[in-house]
Scaffold this active site. Structure first.
Site, PDB file in Angstrom:
ATOM      1  N   THR A   1       0.815  -1.207   0.000  1.00 40.13           N
ATOM      2  CA  THR A   1       0.000   0.000   0.000  1.00 40.13           C
ATOM      3  C   THR A   1       0.856   1.268   0.000  1.00 40.13           C
ATOM      4  OG1 THR A   1      -1.462  -1.260   1.384  1.00 40.13           O
ATOM      5  CG2 THR A   1      -1.760   1.133   1.388  1.00 40.13           C
TER       6      THR A   1
ATOM      7  N   VAL B   1     -11.799  -6.513   1.880  1.00 42.05           N
ATOM      8  CA  VAL B   1     -11.266  -5.148   1.958  1.00 42.05           C
ATOM      9  C   VAL B   1     -10.355  -5.083   3.177  1.00 42.05           C
ATOM     10  CG1 VAL B   1     -11.859  -2.717   2.326  1.00 42.05           C
ATOM     11  CG2 VAL B   1     -13.258  -4.108   0.781  1.00 42.05           C
TER      12      VAL B   1
ATOM     13  N   GLY C   1       0.909  -2.968   4.947  1.00 39.26           N
ATOM     14  CA  GLY C   1       1.074  -4.337   5.437  1.00 39.26           C
ATOM     15  C   GLY C   1      -0.264  -5.046   5.565  1.00 39.26           C
TER      16      GLY C   1
ATOM     17  N   GLY D   1      -3.603  -5.833   6.306  1.00 41.73           N
ATOM     18  CA  GLY D   1      -4.673  -4.946   6.740  1.00 41.73           C
ATOM     19  C   GLY D   1      -5.516  -5.472   7.874  1.00 41.73           C
TER      20      GLY D   1
HETATM   21  N1  GLY Z   1      -2.685  -2.836   3.561  1.00 40.34           N
HETATM   22  C1  GLY Z   1      -3.308  -3.341   2.438  1.00 40.34           C
HETATM   23  C2  GLY Z   1      -4.306  -4.362   2.678  1.00 40.34           C
HETATM   24  O1  GLY Z   1      -4.182  -5.140   3.602  1.00 40.34           O
HETATM   25  O2  GLY Z   1      -5.242  -4.443   1.917  1.00 40.34           O
END
Ligand code: GLY
Length: 325
Positions: free
Chosen positions: A187, A216, A239, A241
């Protein structure tokens, strides 16, 4: 840093700082805030995004607002098909569909987000339009895509030949296991402070590679992937999420800074909250970057390999964050 030693070291300081605001008059608090303003514009991003950082930094030097600069900066990587973690060229879900997530937050505390959007490259700009042109904060899936079409966005095929090949190779493994980068891009989170000292931020991603359809992560969730409080500072996450969401990581960091922690201490504590729920050091990566109104910055990750990019005074540098749990 282990949580115990963090607490031992910081309890006294945090307690006194928790008390301090209540004994300051509002005039004193206002003075503190204003005198802390650092009006040299700067850009702080997760990972090695030199070009995106430079675009945002130069926009700030030309007088752009912090949010406009951040949206412009990340747009470069959203369109960069070599980057398989954001925008066009991002890794698809396990069914082969690329879905993108993004959010924005500005110095007034306003925010916008889009979740699981197909066929639209510039989802950070779209999130800003949700904030500015709708009565809502979040649009998801087909509704976000429809809104993008109404705003004049072009529909594009986000799955490149390279990411299709990588997905097909992943399919051959035959067992369902999403993939998270530990030592590479993930990200993109970008925090900008403009010439007036106002902070804004953006977070944009294609999410966990080969995720379940509809999954998501933290990136478009205000408070998890990104949080800004213009009186205090801002933070962004990268990282895995799921772990960031469980600890509302970016909001946590800003609140810890409100209590008097430096950005570095706050990032360390937020990582500790994740790791200490695990049985030993986990095999996933999470990293945070944060900044406060003094222009101080912090960065911390579970594993080595994380870097951040800082633009300030026309200098743009990618810096290895050797600061690891
Ligand atoms: N940080 C991105 C995700 O886990 O979707």
């Amino acid at each position: 840093m282990k949580r115990r030693s963090f607490l031992d070291r910081s309890t006294l300081g945090v307690t006194s700082l928790l008390i301090a605001p209540s004994i300051l008059s509002s005039k004193d608090q206002e003075h503190n805030t204003v005198s802390n303003l650092n009006s040299t514009p700067y850009v702080l991003s997760t990972w090695n995004v030199i070009k995106a950082n430079e675009i945002a930094g130069k926009a700030l030097d030309r007088g752009s607002s912090a949010l406009d600069a951040a949206v412009q900066g990340v747009a470069y990587e959203e369109a960069n098909i070599q980057n398989t973690t954001v925008g066009r060229g991002g890794s698809p879900d396990r069914d082969g569909t690329v879905t993108l997530d993004a959010c924005v937050m500005n110095h007034k505390g306003n925010c916008g987000a889009v979740l699981a959007v197909e066929n639209i490259t510039h989802v950070a700009a779209l999130a800003k339009e949700v904030m500015e042109k709708t009565p809502h904060v979040i649009l998801a899936g087909a509704g976000a895509r429809q809104f993008a079409i109404e705003q004049g966005y072009q529909l594009e095929n986000l799955l490149t030949e390279e990411s299709k090949k990588a997905w097909e190779k992943w399919l051959e493994k035959g067992n369902y296991k999403p993939e998270i980068n530990v030592e590479n891009h993930d990200t993109i989170g970008m925090l900008c402070s403009d010439a007036e000292g106002n902070l804004s931020g953006v977070c944009t991603t294609s999410g966990l590679a080969y995720k379940m359809k509809g999954r998501v992560g933290d990136s478009p969730i205000i408070g998890s992937g990104l949080y800004i409080d213009n009186e205090i500072g801002g933070a962004v996450a990268t990282g895995l999420g799921e772990e960031v969401i469980k600890t509302v990581g970016s909001f946590l960091i800003v609140e810890l800074m409100r209590q008097g922690l430096t950005p570095q201490q706050a990032c360390e504590e937020a990582i500790s909250r994740i790791v200490e729920k695990q049985n030993g050091k986990p095999d996933f990566q999470v990293a945070y970057v944060a900044t406060n109104k003094k222009g101080e910055i912090g960065a911390y990750s579970i594993h080595s390999g994380f870097s951040y990019t800082l633009y300030k005074n026309k200098l743009n540098k990618n810096i290895n964050s050797n600061s690891v749990y």
